[in-house]
Design a protein around this motif. Structure first.
Motif, PDB file in Angstrom:
ATOM      1  N   MET A  17      43.475  65.345  15.427  1.00 28.60           N
ATOM      2  CA  MET A  17      43.864  66.764  15.519  1.00 28.60           C
ATOM      3  C   MET A  17      44.710  67.328  14.446  1.00 28.60           C
ATOM      4  O   MET A  17      44.475  68.448  13.941  1.00 28.60           O
ATOM      5  CB  MET A  17      44.592  66.949  16.873  1.00 28.60           C
ATOM      6  N   TRP A  68      39.289  70.045  22.723  1.00 31.31           N
ATOM      7  CA  TRP A  68      39.725  68.509  22.289  1.00 31.31           C
ATOM      8  C   TRP A  68      39.724  67.630  23.480  1.00 31.31           C
ATOM      9  O   TRP A  68      39.560  66.390  23.662  1.00 31.31           O
ATOM     10  CB  TRP A  68      41.115  68.541  21.895  1.00 31.31           C
ATOM     11  N   PHE A 100      43.456  60.494  18.834  1.00 31.84           N
ATOM     12  CA  PHE A 100      43.037  61.730  19.008  1.00 31.84           C
ATOM     13  C   PHE A 100      44.446  62.797  18.315  1.00 31.84           C
ATOM     14  O   PHE A 100      44.065  63.672  17.729  1.00 31.84           O
ATOM     15  CB  PHE A 100      42.885  62.356  20.504  1.00 31.84           C
ATOM     16  N   HIS A 152      41.086  75.831  22.335  1.00 30.66           N
ATOM     17  CA  HIS A 152      41.430  74.631  21.445  1.00 30.66           C
ATOM     18  C   HIS A 152      41.610  73.460  22.489  1.00 30.66           C
ATOM     19  O   HIS A 152      41.069  72.456  22.329  1.00 30.66           O
ATOM     20  CB  HIS A 152      42.712  74.735  20.711  1.00 30.66           C
ATOM     21  N   TYR A 174      36.195  66.719  24.185  1.00 30.56           N
ATOM     22  CA  TYR A 174      35.720  65.694  22.986  1.00 30.56           C
ATOM     23  C   TYR A 174      36.460  64.383  23.220  1.00 30.56           C
ATOM     24  O   TYR A 174      35.809  63.476  23.074  1.00 30.56           O
ATOM     25  CB  TYR A 174      36.208  66.255  21.586  1.00 30.56           C
TER      26      TYR A 174
END
Length: 361
Positions: free
Chosen positions: A62, A29, A58, A25, A32
């Motif tokens: 999330m 992220w 972000f 994860h 990204y």
């Protein structure tokens, strides 16, 4: 404190199956975030503005992504509560819109939409629509990845389960052959002991060889074809004892048998079927022909026996197949690809015939 955070991140309810680690994860992220920062820096021609905007955006991305994938979808979509799901996702998007607008306005720039032709200093409908669409894009992208991973994992589990079930069923079918086969053989030995025949020790020796083959060879998925043939020969020698000269058996083997492999105890039921449903029920002369050829990587195994006297009241297993034939059919379906075998069962000229063409190399 550090251990408590890691334990929380590993909880199945939050991250699903432990095959996906927290590190995955973090990497997703991070990549990204970097991609999105550079993308918007080129649009705004301002790297610092893009960095600060994404730094605020972000956490919101999330939160919405995890809320949707791990809570809203399992609770409402999987239970077909579509109206409630729509209401909750819209509410979440609206709340996050307010957060993003205020955080951007007070921490980054009063122009909350620098890509627009004119400065946007208030919460306009255009800003709201574009921001919410952007959040839906992120949510959909993340959810699609999660659903794909979940599907791959479930497919893998299902495949493993099918393999275990297949192995279990094959073991059962092999064990089904053994009692059926030895029941007839023990009857032979019993008859010889009643007659106090000198053949009894030889029969017991052959039976022990068959048992050794069954105990060790059937643990393998494939066995040498020559070993299977030797097993058939021992079986035939044992069955000859029960019948006098009225039973004629011919066995012909041809072709190169080297490096040929076959599922163990696959041919024995076909031979056994001739004796069980043919010789043991026949009145008069009885004939069994066994022909085995290996041609271009395929074994052609043909076994034929005289059809029993029609005046006797029993049903010959041409339609039902009998235990032996149905067992062979099932083992072929489970252990071989459809293109690797062909099984034919028919009667012709007062002979019951079984022909098995099987890939052995």
């Amino acid at each position: 404190m550090h251990h408590k955070i890691l334990n929380f991140l590993r909880r199945p309810k939050f991250f699903g199956d432990n095959d996906i680690k927290p590190l995955h994860h973090v990497l997703f992220w991070s990549i990204y975030f970097v991609f999105n920062t550079f993308r918007w820096s080129f649009i705004h021609d301002d790297f610092l503005l893009s960095f600060r905007t994404n730094l605020i955006g972000f956490p919101i991305h999330m939160f919405l992504a995890y809320l949707n994938a791990y809570y809203l979808m399992p609770k409402f979509i999987y239970t077909k509560k579509y109206v409630q799901y729509t209401a909750y996702i819209l509410l979440a998007l609206f709340i996050m819109l307010l957060f993003k607008y205020n955080l951007t306005y007070y921490l980054v720039s009063t122009d909350v939409m620098p890509e627009a032709p004119e400065a946007v200093n208030t919460l306009t409908i255009g800003y709201a629509i574009q921001t919410m669409i952007g959040e839906v894009y992120v949510i959909s992208f993340f959810t699609a990845i999660k659903l794909t991973i979940d599907w791959l994992r479930e497919s893998s589990k299902l495949h493993d389960l099918e393999k275990r079930q297949l192995k279990t069923e094959l073991r059962f079918l092999r064990s089904q052959v053994s009692p059926h086969f030895f029941f007839n053989t023990l009857n032979n030995i019993y008859s010889l002991t009643l007659e106090k025949s000198d053949q009894a020790p030889e029969v017991i020796l052959k039976l022990s060889e068959l048992m050794r083959y069954l105990l060790y060879a059937t643990k393998k998925q494939r066995q040498d074809l020559t070993s299977e043939i030797n097993c058939i020969k021992n079986y035939i020698d044992l069955e000859r004892i029960r019948f006098d000269d009225s039973l004629k058996i011919e066995m012909n083997i041809s072709g190169d048998l080297d490096n040929c492999k076959i599922a163990p105890m696959l041919l024995i039921p076909l031979v056994e079927n001739c004796f069980k449903h043919g010789a043991s029920k026949n009145i008069g002369e009885m004939k069994i022909d066994i022909d085995l050829q290996v041609i271009e990587g395929f074994m052609i195994f043909k076994v034929s026996n005289t059809i029993p006297n029609p005046h006797k009241k029993f049903q010959y297993p041409v339609k039902s197949g009998g235990i032996g034939l149905s067992n062979v059919k099932k083992r072929l379906e489970l252990g071989y690809a459809k293109s690797d075998y062909e099984l034919s069962i028919f009667d012709e000229n007062k002979m019951f015939n079984v022909i098995l063409k099987l890939k052995v190399i």
